[in-house]
Design a protein around this motif. Structure first.
Motif, PDB file in Angstrom:
ATOM      1  N   ASN A   1       0.851  -1.195   0.000  1.00  0.00           N
ATOM      2  CA  ASN A   1       0.000   0.000   0.000  1.00  0.00           C
ATOM      3  C   ASN A   1       0.874   1.227   0.000  1.00  0.00           C
ATOM      4  O   ASN A   1       1.708   1.388   0.902  1.00  0.00           O
ATOM      5  CB  ASN A   1      -0.888   0.023   1.256  1.00  0.00           C
ATOM      6  CG  ASN A   1      -1.840  -1.148   1.299  1.00  0.00           C
ATOM      7  OD1 ASN A   1      -2.761  -1.241   0.503  1.00  0.00           O
ATOM      8  ND2 ASN A   1      -1.615  -2.054   2.219  1.00  0.00           N
ATOM      9  N   ILE A   2       0.712   2.090  -1.002  1.00  0.00           N
ATOM     10  CA  ILE A   2       1.531   3.299  -1.033  1.00  0.00           C
ATOM     11  C   ILE A   2       0.676   4.504  -1.415  1.00  0.00           C
ATOM     12  O   ILE A   2      -0.424   4.382  -1.943  1.00  0.00           O
ATOM     13  CB  ILE A   2       2.725   3.165  -1.996  1.00  0.00           C
ATOM     14  CG1 ILE A   2       2.255   3.091  -3.449  1.00  0.00           C
ATOM     15  CG2 ILE A   2       3.580   1.955  -1.679  1.00  0.00           C
ATOM     16  CD1 ILE A   2       3.396   3.297  -4.397  1.00  0.00           C
ATOM     17  N   GLN A   3       1.226   5.656  -1.155  1.00  0.00           N
ATOM     18  CA  GLN A   3       0.557   6.923  -1.423  1.00  0.00           C
ATOM     19  C   GLN A   3       0.681   7.286  -2.901  1.00  0.00           C
ATOM     20  O   GLN A   3       1.741   7.064  -3.520  1.00  0.00           O
ATOM     21  CB  GLN A   3       1.206   8.021  -0.561  1.00  0.00           C
ATOM     22  CG  GLN A   3       0.581   9.376  -0.670  1.00  0.00           C
ATOM     23  CD  GLN A   3      -0.708   9.484   0.123  1.00  0.00           C
ATOM     24  OE1 GLN A   3      -0.800   8.971   1.237  1.00  0.00           O
ATOM     25  NE2 GLN A   3      -1.692  10.128  -0.445  1.00  0.00           N
ATOM     26  N   GLU A   4      -0.374   7.834  -3.447  1.00  0.00           N
ATOM     27  CA  GLU A   4      -0.349   8.311  -4.831  1.00  0.00           C
ATOM     28  C   GLU A   4       0.833   9.255  -5.046  1.00  0.00           C
ATOM     29  O   GLU A   4       1.150  10.090  -4.181  1.00  0.00           O
ATOM     30  CB  GLU A   4      -1.656   9.042  -5.142  1.00  0.00           C
ATOM     31  CG  GLU A   4      -1.758   9.573  -6.562  1.00  0.00           C
ATOM     32  CD  GLU A   4      -3.102  10.236  -6.831  1.00  0.00           C
ATOM     33  OE1 GLU A   4      -3.886  10.393  -5.872  1.00  0.00           O
ATOM     34  OE2 GLU A   4      -3.369  10.581  -8.000  1.00  0.00           O
ATOM     35  N   GLY A   5       1.488   9.107  -6.184  1.00  0.00           N
ATOM     36  CA  GLY A   5       2.619   9.974  -6.514  1.00  0.00           C
ATOM     37  C   GLY A   5       3.968   9.377  -6.151  1.00  0.00           C
ATOM     38  O   GLY A   5       4.993   9.782  -6.704  1.00  0.00           O
ATOM     39  N   LYS A   6       3.968   8.411  -5.228  1.00  0.00           N
ATOM     40  CA  LYS A   6       5.220   7.766  -4.836  1.00  0.00           C
ATOM     41  C   LYS A   6       5.583   6.673  -5.832  1.00  0.00           C
ATOM     42  O   LYS A   6       4.772   6.280  -6.678  1.00  0.00           O
ATOM     43  CB  LYS A   6       5.079   7.137  -3.440  1.00  0.00           C
ATOM     44  CG  LYS A   6       4.706   8.120  -2.348  1.00  0.00           C
ATOM     45  CD  LYS A   6       5.850   9.053  -2.040  1.00  0.00           C
ATOM     46  CE  LYS A   6       5.501   9.925  -0.843  1.00  0.00           C
ATOM     47  NZ  LYS A   6       6.545  10.941  -0.573  1.00  0.00           N
TER      48      LYS A   6
END
Lengths: 114, 111
Positions: B12-17
């Motif tokens: 799970n990662i943050q958008e843009g990363k």
């Protein structure tokens, strides 16, 4: 370009019944594959055809599974009799003949055996 | 026999990363390695192929590396978007004619 077609999309049967799946590969693709994908796992090759000849069927449970590819185009995969552990998605894929070829997959048939 | 290991835990990662997924294999180095994307209820879709003599391959926001010493391939998605959320499968040949797939890593990009 039309993709790989499969039918039916879903099938529910009771154990010990039989079932058949149909696949129509991309036009011109000589190689056709049937995969079994159990939930949470990657696709596992059951059988691979080149034209209408079998290239690999080492993981096909031949006591209950059979497949054919008449005329080197469409293919059918049959299970008879089905077991509970056969519940999975059955994927058909096709590719051009070559040393390294990407495979084009159909949408799959989700089989539930109760 | 050849085995493939992909992280079974969801990423799970943050958008843009940048998302980085790992594919490890156990035995001989294959002549090539493929990455596929699979969305729920659909068949896998081919993304990239990298050959054993290539260190890196790029396609738009995707980058794949292949380290035959580490027996590992890394799959990167830069500037990740929620639409990139899917399961990513690694595949490689186990024989002249047969390709085997890993179990896949589920990627989730949160806005």
């Amino acid at each position: 370009e039309a993709g790989v077609a499969q039918s039916p999309r879903y099938k529910i049967i009771e154990k010990r019944q039989s079932v058949a799946f149909w696949c129509n590969p991309i036009s011109g693709h000589a190689t056709l594959y049937w995969y079994q994908q159990i939930l949470g796992q990657g696709p596992k090759l059951l059988i691979q055809f080149q034209n209408n000849g079998v290239v690999d069927d080492s993981q096909l449970p031949k006591d209950r599974f059979s497949a054919e590819r008449l005329k080197g185009v469409d293919s059918t995969l049959k299970i008879q009799p089905a077991k509970l552990e056969d519940s999975a998605v059955y994927l058909c894929a096709s590719s051009l003949v070559g040393e390294i070829e990407e495979q084009y997959f159909g949408p799959g048939t989700r089989l539930t055996v109760t | 026999s050849q085995k493939i290991e992909q992280n079974s835990e969801a990423l799970n990662i943050q958008e843009g990363k940048t998302a980085t997924l790992t594919c490890n294999y156990t035995n001989y180095s294959p002549a090539y390695l493929q990455w596929y994307r699979q969305d729920p209820g659909r068949g896998p879709v081919f993304l990239l192929l990298i050959r054993e003599n290539e260190k890196e391959k790029r396609k738009e926001r995707l980058k794949v590396t292949f380290d035959t010493t580490l027996k590992q391939s890394l799959f990167h998605i830069t500037a990740s978007q929620p639409a990139d959320s899917a399961t990513y499968l690694c595949a490689l040949p186990s024989s002249a004619s047969k390709i085997i797939f890993g179990s896949g890593t589920r990627l989730s990009i949160r806005p």
